[in-house]
Design an enzyme around this catalytic site. Structure first.
Site, PDB file in Angstrom:
ATOM      1  N   ASP A  95      43.961  39.751  39.640  1.00 34.99           N
ATOM      2  CA  ASP A  95      42.559  39.995  39.307  1.00 34.99           C
ATOM      3  C   ASP A  95      42.401  39.858  37.797  1.00 34.99           C
ATOM      4  O   ASP A  95      42.511  40.813  37.039  1.00 34.99           O
ATOM      5  CB  ASP A  95      42.149  41.389  39.780  1.00 34.99           C
ATOM      6  CG  ASP A  95      40.643  41.579  39.769  1.00 34.99           C
ATOM      7  OD1 ASP A  95      39.919  40.657  39.344  1.00 34.99           O
ATOM      8  OD2 ASP A  95      40.181  42.660  40.188  1.00 34.99           O
ATOM      9  N   ILE A  96      42.161  38.620  37.364  1.00 31.89           N
ATOM     10  CA  ILE A  96      42.104  38.308  35.933  1.00 31.89           C
ATOM     11  C   ILE A  96      40.694  37.944  35.479  1.00 31.89           C
ATOM     12  O   ILE A  96      40.388  37.980  34.291  1.00 31.89           O
ATOM     13  CB  ILE A  96      43.087  37.183  35.577  1.00 31.89           C
ATOM     14  CG1 ILE A  96      42.763  35.910  36.372  1.00 31.89           C
ATOM     15  CG2 ILE A  96      44.526  37.622  35.829  1.00 31.89           C
ATOM     16  CD1 ILE A  96      43.579  34.685  35.977  1.00 31.89           C
ATOM     17  N   LYS A  97      39.845  37.529  36.410  1.00 27.77           N
ATOM     18  CA  LYS A  97      38.435  37.172  36.143  1.00 27.77           C
ATOM     19  C   LYS A  97      38.277  36.269  34.921  1.00 27.77           C
ATOM     20  O   LYS A  97      37.399  36.475  34.083  1.00 27.77           O
ATOM     21  CB  LYS A  97      37.576  38.430  35.995  1.00 27.77           C
ATOM     22  CG  LYS A  97      37.484  39.260  37.270  1.00 27.77           C
ATOM     23  CD  LYS A  97      36.502  40.410  37.116  1.00 27.77           C
ATOM     24  CE  LYS A  97      36.402  41.224  38.392  1.00 27.77           C
ATOM     25  NZ  LYS A  97      37.619  42.022  38.660  1.00 27.77           N
ATOM     26  N   ARG A  98      39.092  35.248  34.838  1.00 25.82           N
ATOM     27  CA  ARG A  98      38.984  34.305  33.724  1.00 25.82           C
ATOM     28  C   ARG A  98      37.803  33.368  33.955  1.00 25.82           C
ATOM     29  O   ARG A  98      37.423  33.081  35.078  1.00 25.82           O
ATOM     30  CB  ARG A  98      40.268  33.491  33.584  1.00 25.82           C
ATOM     31  CG  ARG A  98      41.510  34.328  33.279  1.00 25.82           C
ATOM     32  CD  ARG A  98      41.377  35.063  31.944  1.00 25.82           C
ATOM     33  NE  ARG A  98      42.647  35.622  31.514  1.00 25.82           N
ATOM     34  CZ  ARG A  98      42.983  36.899  31.562  1.00 25.82           C
ATOM     35  NH1 ARG A  98      42.129  37.780  32.052  1.00 25.82           N
ATOM     36  NH2 ARG A  98      44.163  37.321  31.122  1.00 25.82           N
ATOM     37  N   THR A 123      41.331  35.584  40.428  1.00 24.68           N
ATOM     38  CA  THR A 123      39.872  35.729  40.440  1.00 24.68           C
ATOM     39  C   THR A 123      39.305  35.036  39.212  1.00 24.68           C
ATOM     40  O   THR A 123      39.879  35.093  38.124  1.00 24.68           O
ATOM     41  CB  THR A 123      39.449  37.210  40.442  1.00 24.68           C
ATOM     42  OG1 THR A 123      39.996  37.871  39.290  1.00 24.68           O
ATOM     43  CG2 THR A 123      39.927  37.908  41.711  1.00 24.68           C
TER      44      THR A 123
END
Length: 290
Positions: A95-98, A123
């Site tokens: 879950d890095i949401k880059r 993510t």
């Protein structure tokens, strides 16, 4: 295809995605004292949780921020946790949401799909555009059996600031993102009809959820919002297609299950297991009723 593996995990073990968003404060009293550093303690906490739950959850989501906050020792715990999930034969979601562009996005893709931080899924945030922010990751989806979950409609209160803005035709921004993802997903489906190009969709509104799912039939879903954020098991059924095609995340509800049981700190991993099973069975019971 990693989407096929996740489908089979759901079919065999249920819909629970266990979020290893492990804050140091979550560790039971006295546990950290056995180890030389906070990072080592967190990894060993995660390891015991994984050992106790790998056969009753579909996958694990590891939120990188909790590890970055501890610096280098935290990132080692993050890397070691991802490696251990792989060793257990389970599926990992970083879950890095880059969400950056061009060469920067390429570097993020390399960082989280290869090397020390390698995960099965990541993510992503598409705010800067599909071609710029998402395209660099698709090489790994197509050639390295990786997957992505792109933010579409999240479960936080601030989601309405931007995600619900409508265009001149009355279509919301989140619907537009979802439709673009579905078009991409249709070009990359596995044997069960789902793509490794997935979406993050919060479990908060059944009517909106049903409408969105109707537009995204090839997209595997990662559903946050269960438990602590107000999502309930009965909200999940509308996101499923023939009972599959989505995983439902719970982090604190499972990691801190031991705090709700007398002397739970002495058996925190089994408390997590019992909560994961309770959540799994709760979701399954509502799917059967739907």
């Amino acid at each position: 295809m990693i989407a096929d593996k996740l489908f089979k995990q759901v079919e065999e073990k249920g819909h629970v995605c266990l979020g290893l968003d492990t804050d140091y404060s979550y560790l039971p009293a006295g546990f950290a004292e056995k180890f030389d550093s906070a990072g080592e303690a967190i990894y060993n906490f995660n390891k015991e949780i994984i050992d106790a739950t790998w056969d009753v959850v579909a996958c694990y989501k590891v939120q990188i921020a909790y590890y970055e906050a501890l610096g280098l020792e935290g990132l080692k715990a993050y890397a070691d946790t991802l490696k251990y999930i792989k060793e257990k034969g389970s599926v990992s979601i970083a879950d890095i949401k880059r969400g950056d562009i061009a060469k920067t996005a390429e570097m993020y893709a390399a960082a989280h799909f290869t090397g020390d931080f390698e995960a099965d899924f990541v993510t992503l945030n598409a705010y800067m555009g599909i071609n710029d922010s998402i395209e660099p990751f698709l090489k790994y989806v197509k050639e390295n059996d990786k997957g992505i979950f792109v933010l579409v409609r999240t479960s936080n209160k601030g989601a309405r600031d931007f995600q619900f803005i409508k265009d001149k035709n009355g279509v919301t921004l989140y619907e537009t993102v979802g439709e673009r993802l579905e078009a991409m997903a249709q070009e990359n489906t596995g044997k069960f009809g789902f793509s490794s190009i997935g979406a993050v969709v919060g479990a908060t509104n059944n009517e909106e959820g049903a409408s969105l799912r109707n537009k995204m039939k090839s997209v595997f879903l990662l559903i946050p919002g269960y438990g602590a954020q107000g999502g309930k098991a009965e909200d999940i059924a509308v996101y499923l297609i023939n009972g599959n095609g989505a995983v439902v995340n719970s982090s604190r509800g499972i990691l801190l299950a031991y705090t709700k049981e007398e002397n739970g700190h002495n058996d925190f991993a089994m408390c997590a297991r019992r909560e994961a099973i309770r959540m799994r069975d709760d979701i399954l019971s509502h799917i059967k009723e739907a």
